[in-house]
Design an enzyme around this catalytic site. Structure first.
Site, PDB file in Angstrom:
ATOM      1  N   GLU A 160       0.842   5.808   0.395  1.00  0.00           N
ATOM      2  CA  GLU A 160       0.161   7.077   0.657  1.00  0.00           C
ATOM      3  C   GLU A 160       0.856   8.145  -0.179  1.00  0.00           C
ATOM      4  O   GLU A 160       2.061   8.032  -0.458  1.00  0.00           O
ATOM      5  CB  GLU A 160       0.187   7.438   2.143  1.00  0.00           C
ATOM      6  CG  GLU A 160      -0.434   6.395   3.059  1.00  0.00           C
ATOM      7  CD  GLU A 160      -1.918   6.160   2.834  1.00  0.00           C
ATOM      8  OE1 GLU A 160      -2.562   7.004   2.179  1.00  0.00           O
ATOM      9  OE2 GLU A 160      -2.442   5.141   3.317  1.00  0.00           O
TER      10      GLU A 160
ATOM     11  N   ASP B 299       0.850  -1.184   0.000  1.00  0.00           N
ATOM     12  CA  ASP B 299       0.000   0.000   0.000  1.00  0.00           C
ATOM     13  C   ASP B 299       0.889   1.238   0.000  1.00  0.00           C
ATOM     14  O   ASP B 299       2.039   1.191   0.467  1.00  0.00           O
ATOM     15  CB  ASP B 299      -0.925   0.010   1.222  1.00  0.00           C
ATOM     16  CG  ASP B 299      -1.926   1.158   1.162  1.00  0.00           C
ATOM     17  OD1 ASP B 299      -2.756   1.172   0.236  1.00  0.00           O
ATOM     18  OD2 ASP B 299      -1.872   2.054   2.025  1.00  0.00           O
TER      19      ASP B 299
ATOM     20  N   ASP C  60      -2.367  -0.511   6.547  1.00  0.00           N
ATOM     21  CA  ASP C  60      -3.314  -0.938   5.511  1.00  0.00           C
ATOM     22  C   ASP C  60      -2.828  -2.178   4.782  1.00  0.00           C
ATOM     23  O   ASP C  60      -3.631  -3.030   4.388  1.00  0.00           O
ATOM     24  CB  ASP C  60      -3.557   0.205   4.509  1.00  0.00           C
ATOM     25  CG  ASP C  60      -4.489   1.269   5.070  1.00  0.00           C
ATOM     26  OD1 ASP C  60      -4.926   1.128   6.226  1.00  0.00           O
ATOM     27  OD2 ASP C  60      -4.781   2.239   4.351  1.00  0.00           O
TER      28      ASP C  60
ATOM     29  N   GLU D 262      -6.353  18.036   1.883  1.00  0.00           N
ATOM     30  CA  GLU D 262      -7.403  17.013   1.782  1.00  0.00           C
ATOM     31  C   GLU D 262      -6.864  15.620   2.079  1.00  0.00           C
ATOM     32  O   GLU D 262      -7.540  14.800   2.723  1.00  0.00           O
ATOM     33  CB  GLU D 262      -8.038  17.031   0.392  1.00  0.00           C
ATOM     34  CG  GLU D 262      -8.842  18.284   0.084  1.00  0.00           C
ATOM     35  CD  GLU D 262      -7.974  19.431  -0.423  1.00  0.00           C
ATOM     36  OE1 GLU D 262      -6.717  19.285  -0.432  1.00  0.00           O
ATOM     37  OE2 GLU D 262      -8.542  20.464  -0.789  1.00  0.00           O
TER      38      GLU D 262
ATOM     39  N   HIS E  31      -5.614   6.349   7.541  1.00  0.00           N
ATOM     40  CA  HIS E  31      -4.925   5.465   6.613  1.00  0.00           C
ATOM     41  C   HIS E  31      -3.426   5.512   6.909  1.00  0.00           C
ATOM     42  O   HIS E  31      -2.871   6.567   7.213  1.00  0.00           O
ATOM     43  CB  HIS E  31      -5.168   5.907   5.164  1.00  0.00           C
ATOM     44  CG  HIS E  31      -6.540   5.634   4.674  1.00  0.00           C
ATOM     45  ND1 HIS E  31      -6.844   4.586   3.833  1.00  0.00           N
ATOM     46  CD2 HIS E  31      -7.707   6.260   4.905  1.00  0.00           C
ATOM     47  CE1 HIS E  31      -8.132   4.587   3.566  1.00  0.00           C
ATOM     48  NE2 HIS E  31      -8.679   5.608   4.205  1.00  0.00           N
TER      49      HIS E  31
END
Length: 245
Positions: A9, A7, A163, A52, A158
């Site tokens: 980010e 995963d 994750d 965001e 997250h």
């Protein structure tokens, strides 16, 4: 088979808009068993992180200001994933960002090029798998955890490694768990040892003569109950949400 559940980010949604990786997390499995090896790295993206996405993963500019840039961690990361089957939820997103980073890196360095990912790794997209298994339903990671009774209560924000660990549990649940069943009693010592580790579960062949197995047919009440359940399931499917974000 070696698999890496992965995963990432990022600073935003699309690398074409200049967004970069800020975190990579990965968990290694071999033959559906965790090896204990993981890869986790925060990355200085050399740009501002959108507010965001900070609200989603909690990684702001200050948190990664002193972390290495991608060029400094690329070789170690590549060594961890190369040749493995990558298990990723919504793989085009993560692979797209990784290939974007590798592409920029390859333009600046003299060492052999790294990537693209699909030329060196197999890709298994668990979002595609989930949509095929559960059409018309939500198939994001939280929804899958709820569906397969996997505890993700510690997942407030997250995070790439967290994750990846949760996705590993979801993937195993979706594909039948970690238990391997013996289909051949004479399959060799390695398989026997693996089956002993899997709590001694095995498939046992029975030698039966014709007529020894009774066929029990459902009653009218059981048929009616089954039909009602099928109709109720169809209505839930028609009313279900297809959102997977």
């Amino acid at each position: 088979m070696r698999q890496v559940i992965l995963d990432t980010e990022t600073t935003g949604i699309d690398p074409k808009d200049g967004h970069r990786l800020v975190e990579i997390g990965a968990v290694e499995m071999v033959n559906r068993r965790f090896t204990g090896r993981t890869y986790h790295q925060y990355i200085n993206p050399e740009r501002h992180i959108d507010a965001e996405v900070v609200a989603v993963h909690g990684i702001d500019d200050a948190k990664v200001a002193n972390e290495p840039v991608f060029a400094e961690i690329a070789d170690a990361f590549w060594a961890f994933i190369e040749g493995a089957e990558l298990v990723i939820h919504n793989a085009p997103f993560d692979v797209g960002f990784i290939d974007h980073e590798l592409g920029m890196l390859n333009k600046r360095r003299r060492a052999p090029a790294l990537g693209p990912v699909r030329d060196h790794c197999r890709i298994l997209d668990t979002l595609v798998m989930a949509r095929e298994m559960h059409p018309g339903q939500r198939n994001n990671l939280d929804a899958l955890c709820k569906r397969y009774d996997i505890d993700n209560g510690h997942r407030v924000l997250h995070g790439a490694l967290l994750d990846a660990e949760i996705l590993a549990d979801v993937y195993l649940a979706m594909t039948g768990g970690q238990t391997a069943l013996t289909l051949d009693a004479d399959s060799g010592s390695d398989k026997r040892q693996q089956n002993e580790a899997n709590e001694g579960l095995s498939v046992r062949r029975l030698s039966l003569s014709p007529g020894q197995l009774r066929v029990i047919r459902p009653t009218q009440e059981e048929r009616a109950a089954h039909q009602a359940k099928c109709e109720a399931h169809q209505l839930r499917w028609l009313d279900g949400s297809a959102a997977d974000a």
